[in-house]
Design a protein around this motif. Sequence first.
Motif, PDB file in Angstrom:
ATOM      1  N   VAL A  57       0.683  -1.218  -0.044  1.00 24.17           N
ATOM      2  CA  VAL A  57       0.097  -0.025   0.176  1.00 24.17           C
ATOM      3  C   VAL A  57       0.767   1.170   0.006  1.00 24.17           C
ATOM      4  CG1 VAL A  57      -1.495   1.393   1.377  1.00 24.17           C
ATOM      5  CG2 VAL A  57      -1.891  -1.153   0.866  1.00 24.17           C
ATOM      6  N   ASN A  58       1.991   1.160   0.888  1.00 27.31           N
ATOM      7  CA  ASN A  58       2.964   2.249   0.941  1.00 27.31           C
ATOM      8  C   ASN A  58       4.088   2.197   1.533  1.00 27.31           C
ATOM      9  OD1 ASN A  58       3.842   4.862   1.701  1.00 27.31           O
ATOM     10  ND2 ASN A  58       2.098   6.167   1.905  1.00 27.31           N
ATOM     11  N   LEU A  59       5.105   2.223   0.898  1.00 29.73           N
ATOM     12  CA  LEU A  59       6.363   1.940   1.584  1.00 29.73           C
ATOM     13  C   LEU A  59       6.720   2.818   2.849  1.00 29.73           C
ATOM     14  CD1 LEU A  59       8.859   1.293  -1.409  1.00 29.73           C
ATOM     15  CD2 LEU A  59       8.535  -0.296   0.322  1.00 29.73           C
ATOM     16  N   ASP A  60       6.140   3.876   3.185  1.00 32.92           N
ATOM     17  CA  ASP A  60       6.243   4.632   4.364  1.00 32.92           C
ATOM     18  C   ASP A  60       5.835   3.970   5.522  1.00 32.92           C
ATOM     19  OD1 ASP A  60       7.622   6.608   2.806  1.00 32.92           O
ATOM     20  OD2 ASP A  60       5.644   8.061   2.468  1.00 32.92           O
ATOM     21  N   LEU A  61       4.827   3.004   5.342  1.00 37.78           N
ATOM     22  CA  LEU A  61       4.465   2.158   6.331  1.00 37.78           C
ATOM     23  C   LEU A  61       5.301   1.105   6.774  1.00 37.78           C
ATOM     24  CD1 LEU A  61       0.458   1.852   5.231  1.00 37.78           C
ATOM     25  CD2 LEU A  61       1.561   3.166   6.921  1.00 37.78           C
ATOM     26  N   LEU A  62       6.488   0.889   5.987  1.00 37.42           N
ATOM     27  CA  LEU A  62       7.481  -0.112   6.508  1.00 37.42           C
ATOM     28  C   LEU A  62       7.848  -0.202   7.966  1.00 37.42           C
ATOM     29  CD1 LEU A  62       9.605  -1.140   3.571  1.00 37.42           C
ATOM     30  CD2 LEU A  62      10.755  -1.430   5.853  1.00 37.42           C
ATOM     31  N   PRO A  63       8.030   0.740   8.695  1.00 36.61           N
ATOM     32  CA  PRO A  63       8.507   0.463  10.187  1.00 36.61           C
ATOM     33  C   PRO A  63       7.303  -0.181  11.023  1.00 36.61           C
ATOM     34  CG  PRO A  63       9.053   2.805   9.530  1.00 36.61           C
ATOM     35  CD  PRO A  63       8.269   1.976   8.399  1.00 36.61           C
ATOM     36  N   PHE A  64       5.976   0.326  10.612  1.00 32.81           N
ATOM     37  CA  PHE A  64       4.697  -0.383  11.189  1.00 32.81           C
ATOM     38  C   PHE A  64       4.604  -1.793  10.670  1.00 32.81           C
ATOM     39  CE2 PHE A  64       0.346  -1.088  11.306  1.00 32.81           C
ATOM     40  CZ  PHE A  64      -0.046  -1.412  12.421  1.00 32.81           C
ATOM     41  N   ALA A  65       4.725  -1.864   9.541  1.00 33.14           N
ATOM     42  CA  ALA A  65       4.559  -3.115   8.860  1.00 33.14           C
ATOM     43  C   ALA A  65       5.458  -4.142   9.384  1.00 33.14           C
ATOM     44  CB  ALA A  65       4.706  -3.300   7.154  1.00 33.14           C
ATOM     45  N   SER A  66       6.688  -3.824   9.679  1.00 31.64           N
ATOM     46  CA  SER A  66       7.615  -4.741  10.222  1.00 31.64           C
ATOM     47  C   SER A  66       7.505  -5.266  11.602  1.00 31.64           C
ATOM     48  CB  SER A  66       8.985  -3.952  10.140  1.00 31.64           C
ATOM     49  OG  SER A  66       9.547  -3.665   9.022  1.00 31.64           O
ATOM     50  N   VAL A  67       6.887  -4.346  12.335  1.00 29.10           N
ATOM     51  CA  VAL A  67       6.323  -4.944  13.692  1.00 29.10           C
ATOM     52  C   VAL A  67       5.077  -5.697  13.602  1.00 29.10           C
ATOM     53  CG1 VAL A  67       5.201  -3.908  15.777  1.00 29.10           C
ATOM     54  CG2 VAL A  67       7.256  -2.457  14.635  1.00 29.10           C
ATOM     55  N   VAL A  68       4.236  -5.430  12.703  1.00 27.71           N
ATOM     56  CA  VAL A  68       3.068  -6.402  12.389  1.00 27.71           C
ATOM     57  C   VAL A  68       3.715  -7.969  12.022  1.00 27.71           C
ATOM     58  CG1 VAL A  68       1.189  -6.917  10.730  1.00 27.71           C
ATOM     59  CG2 VAL A  68       1.647  -4.711  11.834  1.00 27.71           C
ATOM     60  N   ILE A  69       4.656  -7.511  11.046  1.00 32.76           N
ATOM     61  CA  ILE A  69       5.325  -9.111  10.693  1.00 32.76           C
ATOM     62  C   ILE A  69       5.877  -9.785  11.709  1.00 32.76           C
ATOM     63  CG2 ILE A  69       6.941 -10.121   9.263  1.00 32.76           C
ATOM     64  CD1 ILE A  69       6.422  -7.797   7.230  1.00 32.76           C
ATOM     65  N   LEU A  70       6.653  -9.036  12.487  1.00 34.79           N
ATOM     66  CA  LEU A  70       7.186  -9.628  13.856  1.00 34.79           C
ATOM     67  C   LEU A  70       6.246 -10.264  14.664  1.00 34.79           C
ATOM     68  CD1 LEU A  70       9.679 -10.038  15.690  1.00 34.79           C
ATOM     69  CD2 LEU A  70       9.448  -7.865  16.477  1.00 34.79           C
ATOM     70  N   ALA A  71       5.156  -9.460  14.896  1.00 31.79           N
ATOM     71  CA  ALA A  71       4.108  -9.898  15.752  1.00 31.79           C
ATOM     72  C   ALA A  71       3.427 -11.266  15.177  1.00 31.79           C
ATOM     73  CB  ALA A  71       2.893  -8.895  15.832  1.00 31.79           C
ATOM     74  N   GLY A  72       3.227 -11.264  13.667  1.00 34.07           N
ATOM     75  CA  GLY A  72       2.838 -12.543  13.086  1.00 34.07           C
ATOM     76  C   GLY A  72       3.596 -13.639  13.050  1.00 34.07           C
ATOM     77  N   LEU A  73       5.112 -13.384  13.172  1.00 34.78           N
ATOM     78  CA  LEU A  73       5.854 -14.531  13.144  1.00 34.78           C
ATOM     79  C   LEU A  73       6.407 -14.844  14.604  1.00 34.78           C
ATOM     80  CD1 LEU A  73       8.443 -13.646  10.366  1.00 34.78           C
ATOM     81  CD2 LEU A  73       6.422 -15.331  10.241  1.00 34.78           C
ATOM     82  N   SER A  74       5.756 -14.178  15.715  1.00 28.41           N
ATOM     83  CA  SER A  74       6.322 -14.455  17.037  1.00 28.41           C
ATOM     84  C   SER A  74       5.987 -15.935  17.565  1.00 28.41           C
ATOM     85  CB  SER A  74       5.698 -13.630  18.043  1.00 28.41           C
ATOM     86  OG  SER A  74       4.279 -13.715  17.925  1.00 28.41           O
ATOM     87  N   PRO A  75       4.892 -16.513  17.028  1.00 27.74           N
ATOM     88  CA  PRO A  75       4.783 -17.993  17.490  1.00 27.74           C
ATOM     89  C   PRO A  75       5.971 -18.868  17.187  1.00 27.74           C
ATOM     90  CG  PRO A  75       2.545 -17.074  16.580  1.00 27.74           C
ATOM     91  CD  PRO A  75       3.964 -16.114  16.388  1.00 27.74           C
ATOM     92  N   LEU A  76       6.592 -18.456  15.825  1.00 27.23           N
ATOM     93  CA  LEU A  76       7.752 -19.271  15.245  1.00 27.23           C
ATOM     94  C   LEU A  76       9.093 -18.913  16.551  1.00 27.23           C
ATOM     95  CD1 LEU A  76       7.504 -18.731  11.680  1.00 27.23           C
ATOM     96  CD2 LEU A  76       6.796 -20.921  12.948  1.00 27.23           C
TER      97      LEU A  76
END
Length: 185
Positions: free
Chosen positions: A150-169
């Motif tokens: 959607v927007n590369l400027d969201l990358l810091p927030f997106a990274s935290v979301v991805i980290l949360a998604g992968l946290s069970p691993l």
Amino acid sequence: MTTTTRLTALAAPLLMLIYGINRYVDGLDGDRGNGIAWDIGHTAFFFAFVLFAVLAVSLHRIVPVPERWQRHLRDGALVAALIGAASFLWVTLTDLVPAIPTGLPEWAMAALPALFQVGMLTLLGQLVAARRVPIWTPLVMLFGFMLIVVNLDLLPFASVVILAGLSPLARKEPVSSGSPRPVGP
């Protein structure tokens, strides 16, 4: 989960976060590129996708595959994830070293990285089916990557979301979402 899985599930999104923050800092002067923040950010992103490729291989190894078709699906997912990760690496390398020609048509530069998501989501989906991770794991990871689209400027927030998604691993023991599924018909 294996040590490799746990470490890469944490480190890859954190390196993406470093990229996102440096991308933001680099753009503060109204121009992106050719600066220390640009180089640090892109280097972090490059290593993030090296680790995402390692994570894909690690997930491939732990996905239970009782049926032949599941093995084929798992193997195809790994190939897709690795081609997608390699595409991200190539794009990032050509950003870091402008003297390197991309050598790929524009459509390939846009489409091939999507294979990373297809492969990773398939591997994670197989882990959901095996009740090794919760169903929200691939969904949250997908949401994080969609934010970047959607927007590369969201990358810091997106990274935290991805980290949360992968946290069970990142847990030592797999997260169970109920009793194990019976194998077979």
